[in-house]
Design a protein around this motif. Structure first.
Motif, PDB file in Angstrom:
ATOM      1  N   VAL A   1      36.892  34.279  33.163  1.00 56.20           N
ATOM      2  CA  VAL A   1      37.158  35.322  32.174  1.00 56.20           C
ATOM      3  C   VAL A   1      38.474  35.036  31.470  1.00 56.20           C
ATOM      4  N   ASN A   2      38.451  35.186  30.141  1.00 54.87           N
ATOM      5  CA  ASN A   2      39.628  35.007  29.289  1.00 54.87           C
ATOM      6  C   ASN A   2      39.725  36.206  28.355  1.00 54.87           C
ATOM      7  N   TRP A   3      40.915  36.775  28.221  1.00 55.50           N
ATOM      8  CA  TRP A   3      41.076  37.955  27.367  1.00 55.50           C
ATOM      9  C   TRP A   3      42.482  37.948  26.769  1.00 55.50           C
TER      10      TRP A   3
ATOM     11  N   TYR B   1      28.020  27.291  33.320  1.00 56.82           N
ATOM     12  CA  TYR B   1      29.042  28.269  33.679  1.00 56.82           C
ATOM     13  C   TYR B   1      29.250  29.215  32.500  1.00 56.82           C
ATOM     14  N   CYS B   2      29.391  30.490  32.802  1.00 60.18           N
ATOM     15  CA  CYS B   2      29.624  31.486  31.750  1.00 60.18           C
ATOM     16  C   CYS B   2      31.106  31.835  31.713  1.00 60.18           C
ATOM     17  N   PHE B   3      31.767  31.451  30.604  1.00 60.88           N
ATOM     18  CA  PHE B   3      33.160  31.807  30.361  1.00 60.88           C
ATOM     19  C   PHE B   3      33.172  33.015  29.431  1.00 60.88           C
ATOM     20  N   LEU B   4      33.477  34.168  29.964  1.00 60.97           N
ATOM     21  CA  LEU B   4      33.511  35.395  29.173  1.00 60.97           C
ATOM     22  C   LEU B   4      34.854  35.504  28.462  1.00 60.97           C
ATOM     23  N   HIS B   5      34.820  35.609  27.143  1.00 62.53           N
ATOM     24  CA  HIS B   5      36.027  35.827  26.353  1.00 62.53           C
ATOM     25  C   HIS B   5      35.977  37.226  25.758  1.00 62.53           C
TER      26      HIS B   5
ATOM     27  N   TYR C   1      34.450  46.336  30.622  1.00 64.12           N
ATOM     28  CA  TYR C   1      33.940  45.030  31.033  1.00 64.12           C
ATOM     29  C   TYR C   1      33.917  44.838  32.547  1.00 64.12           C
ATOM     30  N   ARG C   2      34.241  45.871  33.282  1.00 63.92           N
ATOM     31  CA  ARG C   2      34.291  45.707  34.742  1.00 63.92           C
ATOM     32  C   ARG C   2      32.938  45.250  35.289  1.00 63.92           C
ATOM     33  N   SER C   3      31.858  45.799  34.777  1.00 58.31           N
ATOM     34  CA  SER C   3      30.531  45.438  35.284  1.00 58.31           C
ATOM     35  C   SER C   3      30.089  44.052  34.824  1.00 58.31           C
ATOM     36  N   TYR C   4      30.835  43.434  33.901  1.00 60.30           N
ATOM     37  CA  TYR C   4      30.506  42.084  33.445  1.00 60.30           C
ATOM     38  C   TYR C   4      30.884  41.031  34.488  1.00 60.30           C
ATOM     39  N   ALA C   5      31.716  41.413  35.450  1.00 58.19           N
ATOM     40  CA  ALA C   5      32.279  40.446  36.399  1.00 58.19           C
ATOM     41  C   ALA C   5      31.208  39.659  37.133  1.00 58.19           C
ATOM     42  N   SER C   6      30.138  40.335  37.531  1.00 57.20           N
ATOM     43  CA  SER C   6      29.097  39.659  38.315  1.00 57.20           C
ATOM     44  C   SER C   6      28.208  38.761  37.468  1.00 57.20           C
TER      45      SER C   6
ATOM     46  N   GLU D   1      46.239  42.155  36.674  1.00 58.20           N
ATOM     47  CA  GLU D   1      45.241  43.216  36.507  1.00 58.20           C
ATOM     48  C   GLU D   1      43.852  42.604  36.344  1.00 58.20           C
ATOM     49  N   GLY D   2      43.778  41.498  35.635  1.00 57.34           N
ATOM     50  CA  GLY D   2      42.496  40.830  35.451  1.00 57.34           C
ATOM     51  C   GLY D   2      41.939  40.298  36.753  1.00 57.34           C
ATOM     52  N   ARG D   3      42.792  39.754  37.589  1.00 59.96           N
ATOM     53  CA  ARG D   3      42.328  39.264  38.889  1.00 59.96           C
ATOM     54  C   ARG D   3      41.766  40.411  39.727  1.00 59.96           C
ATOM     55  N   GLY D   4      42.356  41.585  39.599  1.00 56.28           N
ATOM     56  CA  GLY D   4      41.832  42.745  40.315  1.00 56.28           C
ATOM     57  C   GLY D   4      40.487  43.200  39.781  1.00 56.28           C
ATOM     58  N   MET D   5      40.290  43.111  38.476  1.00 53.76           N
ATOM     59  CA  MET D   5      39.031  43.546  37.860  1.00 53.76           C
ATOM     60  C   MET D   5      37.922  42.513  38.029  1.00 53.76           C
ATOM     61  N   PHE D   6      38.297  41.225  38.025  1.00 51.95           N
ATOM     62  CA  PHE D   6      37.311  40.137  38.118  1.00 51.95           C
ATOM     63  C   PHE D   6      37.628  39.265  39.336  1.00 51.95           C
TER      64      PHE D   6
END
Length: 320
Positions: A235-237, A210-214, A225-230, A248-253
């Motif tokens: 995702v953690n920020w 699993y890829c956890f993006l920080h 980072y919008r295109s990183y979602a796929s 907002e993060g749930r909307g982006m990812f």
């Protein structure tokens, strides 16, 4: 549910008995031997009882030569799994997994291309922000040697991602930098950093993890980072650092689990009473919901924080 099962369900957006938790910190500088580093991790996992066991990575990309000019980046050698700092990190992961037992969800820390490119400078005494600016200046004046180094670093990080999964990691915590509005433009980020980030993230998932993006640092342009979602599973920020809310993060990812909700070095996390910390834990979970959510902090917690405070968050989450 067991901890591993709970985290996997959260990542997939499935039902969980309670919201899983994941917190980490850099251990004291006195933890400078292999055995002490292993023990520090095991003690932290035992004391906090977090669902996610994140293994830190202080084995950084290095260079025997000081990096001052673009051409100096050609001195950063090829990275293989026999490179000492790579081999040492894998040895650390192997030992911690062996000593930890079953049931935990393990994450291996992997520094992104932006951070990895400044580590050789930092280890030769260059201050962090000066190192960042020097790398950018070299990219702007003569990018080719810098990008050749980026390619070598990326190849090495892809190998590390694969090794992590082979050693029992369930996923990789990929720490991405480069989103700061005041350091570089959107075009520079897309040209110089995004391709390498995505290559490593794809290698993580391609290895079965699993890829956890920080996404780290202040003054972020999260749109970068919008295109990183796929390419990510969670995702953690810096919700409070960016700032950029959980909603907002749930909307982006939308197809990723969201990890976070608490500040890491200010506010209730460090200054509030235990009762205030428990109330904030409950508020975050009830307002954001339990599905597709992992409770955590913006980034690493202060090294000196009481493990009992983290434990109380974990226990409170289990009541909701």
């Amino acid at each position: 549910m067991e901890r591993k099962e709970r985290v996997k369900a959260a990542v997939k957006g499935e039902w969980v008995d309670h919201v899983p938790c994941g917190f980490s910190l850099h251990f004291p500088k006195t933890t400078d031997s292999f055995d002490k580093t292993v023990k520090a991790h095991l003690d932290f996992f035992e004391a906090t009882d977090t669902d996610i066991a994140k293994i830190m990575n202080e084995n950084l990309v290095t260079s025997e030569d000081l990096i001052c000019t673009s051409e100096d980046f050609d001195k950063i050698p090829e990275i293989t799994m026999d490179t000492p700092y790579m081999a040492e990190q894998v040895r650390l992961v192997r030992e911690i997994v062996k000593e930890s037992g079953k049931g935990r969800f393990f994450l291996g820390t992997l520094h992104g291309i932006c951070a990895s490119s400044v580590h050789p400078l930092e280890q030769r005494g260059v201050e962090y922000m000066e190192a960042r600016k020097r790398v950018l200046q070299c990219l702007r004046t003569n990018p080719d040697p810098v990008l050749r180094a980026f390619e070598r670093i990326t190849k090495g990080m892809c190998q590390l991602a694969k090794a992590y999964i082979e050693e029992g990691m369930d996923g990789v915590y990929y720490a991405a930098l480069g989103g700061e509005r005041d350091l570089l433009t959107d075009e520079e980020f897309e040209k110089w950093f995004m391709p390498y980030d995505l290559e490593i993230m794809d290698a993580i998932r391609g290895s079965g993890g699993y890829c956890f993006l920080h996404i780290c640092k202040d003054h972020l342009n999260m749109e970068r980072y919008r295109s990183y979602a796929s390419h990510a599973d969670a995702v953690n920020w810096g919700v409070y650092e960016a700032p950029f809310s959980l909603e907002e993060g749930r909307g982006m990812f939308p197809d990723c689990a969201i990890m976070g909700g608490l500040p890491n070095r200010s506010g209730v996390m460090t200054d509030g009473s235990v009762e205030e910390l428990e109330k904030e834990t409950e508020r975050v979970i009830r307002s954001f919901g339990k599905t597709g959510f992992i409770l955590g902090a913006d980034c690493t917690l202060p090294t000196e924080i009481s493990y009992e405070r983290i434990r109380r968050i974990v226990e409170q989450a289990r009541k909701i």
